[in-house]
Design a protein around this motif. Structure first.
Motif, short mmCIF file in Angstrom:
data_model
loop_
_atom_site.label_atom_id
_atom_site.label_comp_id
_atom_site.label_asym_id
_atom_site.label_seq_id
_atom_site.Cartn_x
_atom_site.Cartn_y
_atom_site.Cartn_z
N LEU A 11 -24.29 20.43 19.92
CA LEU A 11 -23.57 19.54 19.25
C LEU A 11 -24.57 18.13 19.76
N ALA A 12 -24.82 17.32 18.77
CA ALA A 12 -25.82 16.09 19.09
C ALA A 12 -25.24 15.25 20.30
N THR A 13 -23.89 15.23 20.35
CA THR A 13 -23.40 14.41 21.55
C THR A 13 -23.57 14.96 22.68
N GLU A 14 -24.23 16.39 22.82
CA GLU A 14 -24.42 17.02 24.29
C GLU A 14 -25.94 17.08 24.53
N HIS A 15 -26.57 16.67 23.59
CA HIS A 15 -27.94 16.69 23.95
C HIS A 15 -28.34 15.87 25.02
N ARG A 16 -29.73 15.92 25.55
CA ARG A 16 -30.13 15.20 26.51
C ARG A 16 -31.10 14.17 25.91
N HIS A 17 -31.16 12.92 26.60
CA HIS A 17 -31.97 11.88 25.87
C HIS A 17 -33.13 12.01 26.58
N ARG A 69 1.80 4.50 6.53
CA ARG A 69 1.33 4.08 7.78
C ARG A 69 -0.09 4.61 8.18
N LEU A 70 -0.72 3.86 8.97
CA LEU A 70 -1.84 4.48 9.41
C LEU A 70 -1.67 4.81 11.06
N ILE A 71 -2.19 6.09 11.18
CA ILE A 71 -1.95 6.75 12.53
C ILE A 71 -3.28 7.14 13.09
N TYR A 72 -3.76 6.61 14.22
CA TYR A 72 -4.99 7.06 14.85
C TYR A 72 -4.67 8.28 15.68
N VAL A 73 -5.47 9.23 15.88
CA VAL A 73 -5.11 10.25 16.76
C VAL A 73 -6.54 10.50 17.49
N GLY A 74 -6.38 10.78 18.88
CA GLY A 74 -7.55 11.10 19.64
C GLY A 74 -7.28 11.58 21.00
N ALA A 75 -8.25 11.87 21.76
CA ALA A 75 -8.05 12.38 23.28
C ALA A 75 -9.27 11.56 23.90
N GLY A 76 -8.80 11.29 25.18
CA GLY A 76 -9.77 10.53 26.03
C GLY A 76 -10.22 9.31 25.67
N THR A 77 -11.48 8.83 25.69
CA THR A 77 -12.00 7.50 25.23
C THR A 77 -11.41 7.35 23.77
N SER A 78 -11.55 8.35 22.82
CA SER A 78 -11.22 8.06 21.43
C SER A 78 -9.97 7.92 21.06
N GLY A 79 -8.90 8.72 22.05
CA GLY A 79 -7.66 8.35 22.14
C GLY A 79 -7.21 6.84 22.47
N ARG A 80 -7.81 6.34 23.30
CA ARG A 80 -7.59 5.24 23.97
C ARG A 80 -8.07 4.11 23.01
N LEU A 81 -9.21 4.24 22.31
CA LEU A 81 -9.66 3.32 21.42
C LEU A 81 -8.70 3.10 20.25
N LEU A 194 -26.48 8.91 29.66
CA LEU A 194 -26.04 9.78 30.45
C LEU A 194 -25.36 11.03 29.65
N THR A 195 -26.24 12.30 30.03
CA THR A 195 -25.82 13.17 28.85
C THR A 195 -24.27 13.60 28.86
N GLY A 196 -23.77 13.53 27.56
CA GLY A 196 -22.23 14.01 27.07
C GLY A 196 -21.67 12.89 27.58
N SER A 197 -21.62 11.84 27.96
CA SER A 197 -20.76 10.74 28.27
C SER A 197 -20.61 9.83 26.89
N THR A 198 -19.59 10.48 25.96
CA THR A 198 -19.50 9.73 24.81
C THR A 198 -18.58 8.62 24.85
N THR A 204 -18.82 2.90 21.59
CA THR A 204 -19.10 1.70 20.84
C THR A 204 -19.01 2.03 19.30
N ALA A 205 -19.40 2.93 18.96
CA ALA A 205 -19.47 3.30 17.51
C ALA A 205 -17.99 3.28 17.11
N THR A 206 -17.06 4.12 17.73
CA THR A 206 -15.63 4.08 17.57
C THR A 206 -15.10 2.73 17.17
#
Length: 307
Positions: A11-17, A69-81, A194-198, A204-206
């Motif tokens: 996954l692109a989100t797991e690659h090293r910078h 209604r509009l329902i946002y669904v997520g886990a971790g940072t995504s859910g919190r945002l 920071l590798t994998g720290s989404t 920010t994009a979210t």
């Protein structure tokens, strides 16, 4: 590409910078400059998704005009945002708390402490949607930076089965996680420093995308006039001051007049504007708004009257 749930390294989100190697050896100034350069990439990535974001606004607005209604669904940072954006709609746009909701894996406790294992349960996502009694008029936006969160997909699949509009946010390309939903928004922000720290660029994009969607939808629903939040809930001194200043700018009147007008309009800026521009009392102004679905667009028409 076949997805191996035990190995997400592709996954692109797991690659090293490549530019953030030996991060711990950088000076604070070097680290700040690197993060700032990467954050600029987020703006570009979100811009590339303008068409999909606009489509999301249009289709969500259609559903909400029908009482959905509009329902946002997520886990971790995504859910919190998602929960954050939903929580800010009532004070900003005076929406009913049920109109925009945030659902996070692990429940309300996951807002302040990590409950990471909760994201691995698709059945829990389905159950959360069942509890909301989703209807065909509803829209569900699943947020999963890496695109694979089982909880989110479980919720979206339940939403699909119930005929709701399904939207999906991820920071990985379709070639890595195939498309499944009605609208998909995929800003490709690249590897995190920071590798994998989404929680970083993906987070920010979210936030950028959710800001745009909720503001765009509320504008479509008549919650905005000019560039003012005319449906603001006047619940504290700061918001009272903002409401009075809005009226001053939109009517051209002095503050004492606007203060009195707001009182007569029961602290409702939109109602106050109609009363002023159409020379109506409270009851007639309320009827005027109801006939137009709460929109102030007609105030700008040649037939509008202003003092």
């Amino acid at each position: 590409m076949k997805f191996d749930p035990e190995d997400r390294g592709f996954l692109a989100t797991e690659h090293r910078h490549p530019e953030s190697r030996h991060l711990e050896q950088m000076s604070p100034h070097e680290l700040v400059l690197l993060m700032n350069r990467e954050d600029q990439r987020v703006v570009e990535a979100v811009a590339q998704e303008a068409g999909a974001i606009a489509q999301a606004i249009e289709r969500i607005s259609e559903r909400m005009r029908s009482g959905g209604r509009l329902i946002y669904v997520g886990a971790g940072t995504s859910g919190r945002l998602g929960v954050l954006d939903a929580a800010e709609c009532p004070p900003t746009f005076c929406t009913d708390p049920q109109q925009v909701q945030g659902v996070i894996a692990g429940g309300i406790g996951a807002l302040t402490r990590s409950i990471e294992g909760a994201e691995d349960d698709p059945q829990a996502g389905q159950t959360a949607m069942v509890a909301l009694d989703l209807q065909t008029s509803d829209a569900v936006l699943g947020i999963a930076s890496g695109g694979t969160t089982p909880y989110v997909h479980g919720a979206l699949q339940e939403a699909q089965g119930r005929g709701a509009l399904t939207l999906f946010f991820a920071c990985v390309p379709i070639t890595q996680v195939p498309a499944r939903y009605d609208v998909e928004i995929r800003p490709l922000v690249g590897p995190e420093i920071l590798t994998g720290s989404t929680r970083l660029k993906c987070g920010t994009a979210t936030k950028m995308v959710l800001n745009t969607i909720s503001t765009g939808v509320m504008a479509q629903l008549g919650k905005v006039y000019d560039n003012f939040m005319v449906d603001v809930a006047v619940t504290n001194r700061k918001l009272h001051d903002r409401a009075v200043r809005m009226l001053g700018q939109l009517t051209g009147q002095e503050r004492p007049y606007c203060e009195e007008l707001l009182v007569h309009a029961k602290n409702q800026v939109k109602l106050a504007l109609v009363m002023h521009k159409q020379h109506l009392d409270v009851e007639d102004a309320q009827q005027w708004l109801q006939m137009r679905g709460g929109s102030l667009t007609d105030l700008a028409s040649p037939h509008s009257r202003s003092r």
